[in-house]
Design an enzyme around this catalytic site. Structure first.
Site, mmCIF file in Angstrom:
data_model
loop_
_atom_site.group_PDB
_atom_site.id
_atom_site.type_symbol
_atom_site.label_atom_id
_atom_site.label_comp_id
_atom_site.label_asym_id
_atom_site.label_seq_id
_atom_site.Cartn_x
_atom_site.Cartn_y
_atom_site.Cartn_z
ATOM 1 N N LYS A 86 0.841 -1.191 0.000
ATOM 2 C CA LYS A 86 0.000 0.000 0.000
ATOM 3 C C LYS A 86 0.883 1.249 0.000
ATOM 4 C CE LYS A 86 -3.575 0.193 2.748
ATOM 5 N NZ LYS A 86 -4.418 0.104 3.972
HETATM 6 C C1 E4P Z 1 -7.582 1.289 4.226
HETATM 7 O O1 E4P Z 1 -6.804 1.293 3.275
HETATM 8 C C2 E4P Z 1 -7.540 2.376 5.204
HETATM 9 O O2 E4P Z 1 -6.322 2.292 5.828
HETATM 10 C C3 E4P Z 1 -8.638 2.305 6.239
HETATM 11 O O3 E4P Z 1 -9.699 1.557 5.767
HETATM 12 C C4 E4P Z 1 -9.136 3.621 6.710
HETATM 13 O O4 E4P Z 1 -10.297 3.421 7.495
HETATM 14 P P1 E4P Z 1 -10.756 4.443 8.632
HETATM 15 O O5 E4P Z 1 -11.258 5.657 7.942
HETATM 16 O O6 E4P Z 1 -11.858 3.710 9.338
HETATM 17 O O7 E4P Z 1 -9.564 4.691 9.489
#
Ligand code: E4P
Length: 224
Positions: A86
């Site tokens: 990522k």
């Molecule tokens: C995924 O890639 C993100 O890191 C994550 O889903 C963010 O979610 P949140 O807005 O609940 O922190």
């Protein structure tokens, strides 16, 4: 087939939902890993045993420069698991993504808050795109529409990136995104649990049980 991920590193919760759902793998981010403080090595090893050999893990780099992101991504990709790296879809992140795609390392472009950002990450060859649905909505915009518009551009320009929407606070957001036909999704555990809930379900199941026992006692269906 939809790729269904859990957005958590909580081993017990992954165990819980792996029992009843076709979980493809797990997505994490630095905040998730920092909260549990378990560390990536321990987490991946546990989760891989739990989910099985087909498990896929989306793991985020923490580096801040292009060169450091590229090096960190190479190290992550070399781990003995099915890893997608990522990388935030920033100017620096996209530079890293371009380089890493030349090396055929699989990438999820994360922290996507706008259609433009998602489109550029797709142009750079990101395999997955993670628009943050609830965070966009918390800022007063339409998170589902951002996903739909990115999807439209992917089709329009014949880009192969797969949408993996993230950041959900309720099941309606999840449903609206699924109706778009996205290829993947990652769900927090609380929202996953809510997907099963309906006030009429347990009373219906209880009534079946009561009706059965009133006539057949403790016999099972095939014993009656
Ligand atoms: C995924 O890639 C993100 O890191 C994550 O889903 C963010 O979610 P949140 O807005 O609940 O922190």
């Amino acid at each position: 087939m939809l790729e269904l991920y859990l957005d958590t590193d909580d081993i017990e919760q992954v165990k819980r939902f792996t029992r009843c759902l076709p979980i493809k793998g797990v997505t994490t981010n630095p905040s998730i890993l920092a909260k549990s403080a378990q560390g990536l090595t321990h987490t991946l090893s546990q989760l891989n045993t739990l989910i099985g050999a087909e498990a896929r893990f989306h793991v985020q780099v923490v580096s801040q420069t292009v060169d450091e992101m590229v090096n960190e991504a190479r190290q992550l990709a070399a781990l003995p698991y099915d890893i997608v790296v990522k990388i935030p879809a920033t100017e620096i992140g996209l530079a890293a993504i371009k380089q890493l795609k030349a090396e055929k390392i699989r990438i999820l472009a994360t922290a996507i808050y706008s259609v433009q950002q998602g489109f550029l990450a797709a142009l750079c060859g990101a395999d997955y795109l993670a628009p943050y649905v609830n965070r966009i909505e918390a800022m007063g915009s339409d998170g589902v529409k951002v996903v739909a518009d990115i999807q439209h551009l992917l089709t329009q320009y014949q880009l192969s990136s797969k949408l993996l929407p993230a950041s959900f606070k309720n099941t309606q957001q999840v449903l609206e995104v699924l109706k778009l036909g996205v290829g993947a999704i990652t769900l927090p555990v609380d929202v996953t649990a809510q997907l099963f809930l309906h006030p009429a379900v347990q009373p219906a199941v209880n009534q079946f049980s009561q009706d059965w026992h009133s006539v057949f006692g403790d016999k099972l269906s095939f014993e009656s």
